[in-house]
Design a protein around this motif. Structure first.
Motif, short mmCIF file in Angstrom:
data_model
loop_
_atom_site.label_atom_id
_atom_site.label_comp_id
_atom_site.label_asym_id
_atom_site.label_seq_id
_atom_site.Cartn_x
_atom_site.Cartn_y
_atom_site.Cartn_z
N PRO A 1 30.59 34.22 53.42
CA PRO A 1 30.86 35.51 53.46
C PRO A 1 29.88 36.32 54.04
O PRO A 1 28.70 36.29 53.60
CB PRO A 1 31.15 36.01 51.92
CG PRO A 1 31.58 34.56 51.38
CD PRO A 1 30.49 33.55 52.09
N VAL A 2 30.39 37.35 55.03
CA VAL A 2 29.26 38.32 55.56
C VAL A 2 29.22 39.49 54.55
O VAL A 2 30.32 40.36 54.44
CB VAL A 2 29.65 38.48 56.86
CG1 VAL A 2 28.69 39.50 57.56
CG2 VAL A 2 29.70 37.14 57.67
N PRO A 3 28.21 39.83 53.94
CA PRO A 3 28.02 41.10 53.10
C PRO A 3 28.31 42.28 54.02
O PRO A 3 27.54 42.58 54.96
CB PRO A 3 26.85 40.58 52.41
CG PRO A 3 25.91 39.98 53.35
CD PRO A 3 27.05 39.20 54.00
N LEU A 4 28.44 43.38 53.34
CA LEU A 4 28.65 44.75 53.70
C LEU A 4 27.03 45.26 53.08
O LEU A 4 26.49 44.94 52.47
CB LEU A 4 29.61 45.54 53.15
CG LEU A 4 31.06 44.95 53.82
CD1 LEU A 4 32.18 45.78 52.94
CD2 LEU A 4 31.26 45.04 55.28
N GLY B 1 29.71 48.17 57.47
CA GLY B 1 30.06 48.99 56.24
C GLY B 1 31.49 49.01 55.79
O GLY B 1 32.18 48.09 56.19
N ARG B 2 31.89 49.83 54.86
CA ARG B 2 32.97 49.73 54.37
C ARG B 2 34.23 49.71 55.33
O ARG B 2 35.27 49.15 55.35
CB ARG B 2 33.25 50.85 53.41
CG ARG B 2 32.48 50.69 52.08
CD ARG B 2 32.95 51.88 51.24
NE ARG B 2 34.18 51.93 50.83
CZ ARG B 2 34.97 51.03 49.83
NH1 ARG B 2 34.47 50.05 49.60
NH2 ARG B 2 36.21 51.19 49.73
N TRP C 1 38.10 41.44 52.85
CA TRP C 1 38.19 41.12 51.35
C TRP C 1 37.10 42.28 50.96
O TRP C 1 36.15 42.70 51.50
CB TRP C 1 38.03 39.77 51.01
CG TRP C 1 39.07 39.03 51.40
CD1 TRP C 1 39.02 37.87 52.17
CD2 TRP C 1 40.54 38.85 50.84
NE1 TRP C 1 40.31 37.27 52.31
CE2 TRP C 1 41.20 38.05 51.34
CE3 TRP C 1 40.96 39.55 49.55
CZ2 TRP C 1 42.53 37.49 50.93
CZ3 TRP C 1 42.39 39.38 49.27
CH2 TRP C 1 43.03 38.48 50.23
N ASP C 2 37.27 42.48 49.49
CA ASP C 2 36.28 43.24 48.73
C ASP C 2 34.84 42.98 48.84
O ASP C 2 34.66 41.91 48.74
CB ASP C 2 36.90 43.15 47.33
CG ASP C 2 36.28 44.25 46.65
OD1 ASP C 2 35.84 45.22 46.97
OD2 ASP C 2 35.79 43.95 45.35
N ARG C 3 34.19 43.88 49.46
CA ARG C 3 32.81 43.62 49.60
C ARG C 3 32.35 42.56 50.66
O ARG C 3 31.15 42.38 50.87
CB ARG C 3 31.98 43.47 48.26
CG ARG C 3 32.40 44.37 47.43
CD ARG C 3 31.39 44.21 45.77
NE ARG C 3 31.70 42.66 45.72
CZ ARG C 3 32.08 42.32 44.48
NH1 ARG C 3 32.26 42.87 43.64
NH2 ARG C 3 32.37 40.94 44.23
N ILE C 4 33.31 42.27 51.66
CA ILE C 4 32.78 41.16 52.68
C ILE C 4 33.25 41.71 54.17
O ILE C 4 34.25 42.54 54.06
CB ILE C 4 32.93 39.75 52.47
CG1 ILE C 4 34.70 39.60 52.25
CG2 ILE C 4 32.50 39.19 51.14
CD1 ILE C 4 35.00 37.91 52.13
#
Length: 163
Positions: free
Chosen positions: A85-88, A38-39, A44-47
């Motif tokens: 990139p690993v997503p959140l 999660g956040r 970086w933004d969203r990853i």
């Protein structure tokens, strides 16, 4: 798989409110964990932050050693390759296994992190060094006892599966 309760480990501890709270299951000679970052785990933004991704991979490899070798150990070295990139906020699957054994000193492990579509996001290899009995003093007596119980519980599970 059974888990240790009340520990502060960032990866699997139940007493760390900032940790990942990872739980593990076993499929043959592989250890699996589902994790959603999660956040708080953002780079970086969203990853996801690369350090958190490497922690997930280290943790699943560690639990492969716990499940399959049942020894006290530490990670000596680890190499991570980030593929995407690993997503959140997406359920991910981490998978760990043993590549080789060099008893009584060490083993080599591998892991991968997959997205819901099965795409490879990151992978790792590590050398895990077994702790000799004269080195177990770095662990508290309580943790040593709990780990011994965990090893026994896993042995019982193996016997049930074999029957």
């Amino acid at each position: 798989m059974p888990r240790l309760l009340g520990h502060g480990c960032f990866g699997c501890g139940t007493a760390n409110p900032h940790g990942l709270g990872m739980t593990f299951s076993r499929r043959g000679d592989r250890v699996l964990a589902e994790v959603t970052l999660g956040r708080p785990h953002m780079g970086w933004d969203r990853i996801a932050h690369g350090g958190v991704v490497s922690t997930v991979l280290d943790e699943v490899m560690a639990w492969a050693v716990i499940a399959l070798e049942r020894v006290y150990f530490v990670t000596r070295s680890m190499t991570v390759t980030y593929r995407r990139p690993v997503p959140l906020e997406v359920p991910l699957v981490a998978e760990g296994w043993l590549l080789g054994r060099d008893p009584p000193r060490s083993c080599t492990t591998a892991a991968r992190l997959l997205d819901p579509a099965g795409e490879l996001l990151a992978e790792a290899k590590a050398e895990m060094v077994y702790l000799a009995k004269d080195r177990l003093g770095v662990l508290s007596a309580g943790l040593r006892a709990e780990m011994a119980e965990l090893f026994e519980a896993m042995a019982r599970l193996d016997q049930e599966v074999a029957q």
